[in-house]
Write an enzyme that holds these catalytic residues in place. Structure first.
Site, PDB file in Angstrom:
ATOM      1  CG  ASN A 156     -22.840   9.712 -17.454  1.00 30.81           C
ATOM      2  OD1 ASN A 156     -22.337   8.604 -17.289  1.00 30.81           O
ATOM      3  ND2 ASN A 156     -22.630  10.723 -16.610  1.00 30.81           N
ATOM      4  CE  LYS A 174     -25.253  10.546 -13.963  1.00 30.26           C
ATOM      5  NZ  LYS A 174     -25.638  11.605 -13.039  1.00 30.26           N
ATOM      6  CG  HIS A 220     -20.137  13.649 -14.682  1.00 32.07           C
ATOM      7  ND1 HIS A 220     -20.711  13.733 -13.428  1.00 32.07           N
ATOM      8  CD2 HIS A 220     -21.157  13.623 -15.568  1.00 32.07           C
ATOM      9  CE1 HIS A 220     -22.029  13.761 -13.568  1.00 32.07           C
ATOM     10  NE2 HIS A 220     -22.323  13.691 -14.850  1.00 32.07           N
ATOM     11  CD  GLU A 236     -22.723  12.006 -10.966  1.00 36.99           C
ATOM     12  OE1 GLU A 236     -22.323  10.998 -11.567  1.00 36.99           O
ATOM     13  OE2 GLU A 236     -23.884  12.454 -11.107  1.00 36.99           O
ATOM     14  N   GLY A 289     -29.441  15.297 -12.098  1.00 34.62           N
ATOM     15  CA  GLY A 289     -30.136  14.291 -11.313  1.00 34.62           C
ATOM     16  C   GLY A 289     -31.158  14.862 -10.344  1.00 34.62           C
TER      17      GLY A 289
HETATM   18  C1  PEP Z   1     -25.271  13.690 -16.085  1.00 33.41           C
HETATM   19  O1  PEP Z   1     -25.011  12.885 -15.217  1.00 33.41           O
HETATM   20  O2  PEP Z   1     -24.385  14.029 -16.883  1.00 33.41           O
HETATM   21  C2  PEP Z   1     -26.614  14.240 -16.140  1.00 33.41           C
HETATM   22  C3  PEP Z   1     -26.824  15.279 -16.898  1.00 33.41           C
HETATM   23  O3  PEP Z   1     -27.557  13.625 -15.367  1.00 33.41           O
HETATM   24  P1  PEP Z   1     -29.161  13.872 -15.407  1.00 33.41           P
HETATM   25  O4  PEP Z   1     -29.566  13.902 -16.849  1.00 33.41           O
HETATM   26  O5  PEP Z   1     -29.728  12.709 -14.675  1.00 33.41           O
HETATM   27  O6  PEP Z   1     -29.398  15.175 -14.728  1.00 33.41           O
END
Ligand code: PEP
Length: 253
Positions: free
Chosen positions: A9, A11, A98, A100, A176
């Site tokens: 992902n 983003k 997601h 977010e 994250g």
């Molecule tokens: C995500 O955004 O789906 C995710 C798992 O991010 P990260 O791997 O950076 O924790």
């Protein structure tokens, strides 16, 4: 039989030139190093979906996914992108719900159910995300919340339709943050989700649904997490922006 999947992902990151460079690095490393049949998906920003697909070419084992879509079919929804538009450019996956999107854009279970329906109606695969925030984990009500998220957005589907969904369990406190769930925490929640699916749809259907783990997956923890019996790969954020890390994670699946 459910598939192993590793999806990146991206983003809201990368310019077009950077996206092209990252894609070509991943393509070369995957061709040289990745054996087995793990499905690989790059969920790029919308402006790069088609160029990434074209860059990968028709015979690539790497596929492309969108990160969101509208709950509407078409019309006066400025700035939105429909599932049928994504379908029309040949993109097979769409991330839905997601954390977010839930957190910053107020997307709730009812809305996400509509988005899942649109994605399936366009014969695309939704990667449906669920997962609890830190305070819910600390209160010990994480299993109840995740079951509610799954129920609200997926349990209206028929048994045939639900088997086309990929679920991603992503504890919000691990996204994250560099703080990953232990493999035991991941396995426990994945088993809860699969058991809940089995209660609603029967064991055979539940066994066919891929459940990915997401939350600070890195090359050094991927193999252990992905080896859990109910973990069918991962949804990877930060580490998917570095070709070496992403390909090493794929090799752990
Ligand atoms: C995500 O955004 O789906 C995710 C798992 O991010 P990260 O791997 O950076 O924790």
């Amino acid at each position: 039989m459910r598939s192993k999947i590793v999806a990146g992902n991206w983003k809201m990151n990368k310019s077009l030139e950077e996206a092209k460079a990252l894609t070509s690095e991943i393509m070369a490393m995957v061709a040289d190093e990745v054996k087995g049949d793990t499905k690989i998906v790059l969920c790029t920003p919308f402006p790069y979906l088609l160029s990434t697909k074209n860059q990968l070419g028709t015979n690539s084992r790497i596929e492309v996914g969108a990160q969101n879509c509208s709950e509407h079919d078409s019309g006066a929804y400025t700035g939105e992108t429909s599932a049928s538009m994504i379908k029309s450019i040949g993109i097979p996956y769409v991330i839905i719900g997601h954390s977010e999107r839930r957190q910053y854009f107020g997307e709730d279970g009812k809305l996400l159910a509509k988005k899942v329906d649109k994605v399936l109606a366009s014969e695309l695969t939704p990667i449906f995300c669920c997962g609890e925030p830190l305070e819910i984990r600390e209160a010990g009500t994480h299993e109840a919340l995740v079951k509610k998220q799954v129920e609200e957005s997926l349990f209206h589907l028929t048994a045939k339709a639900v088997q086309k969904v990929v679920i991603a369990y992503e504890p919000v406190w691990a996204i994250g943050t560099g703080k990953t769930a232990t493999s035991q925490q991941a396995q426990d929640m994945h088993a809860v989700i699969r058991t809940y699916l089995a209660e609603r749809y029967g064991k055979e259907v539940a066994e066919n649904i891929s459940i990915l783990y997401g939350g600070s997956v890195k090359p050094d923890n991927a193999r252990e997490i992905f080896s859990c019996p109910d973990v069918d790969g991962g949804l990877v954020g930060g580490a998917s922006l570095k070709s070496r890390d992403f390909v090493d994670i794929i090799k752990g699946a």
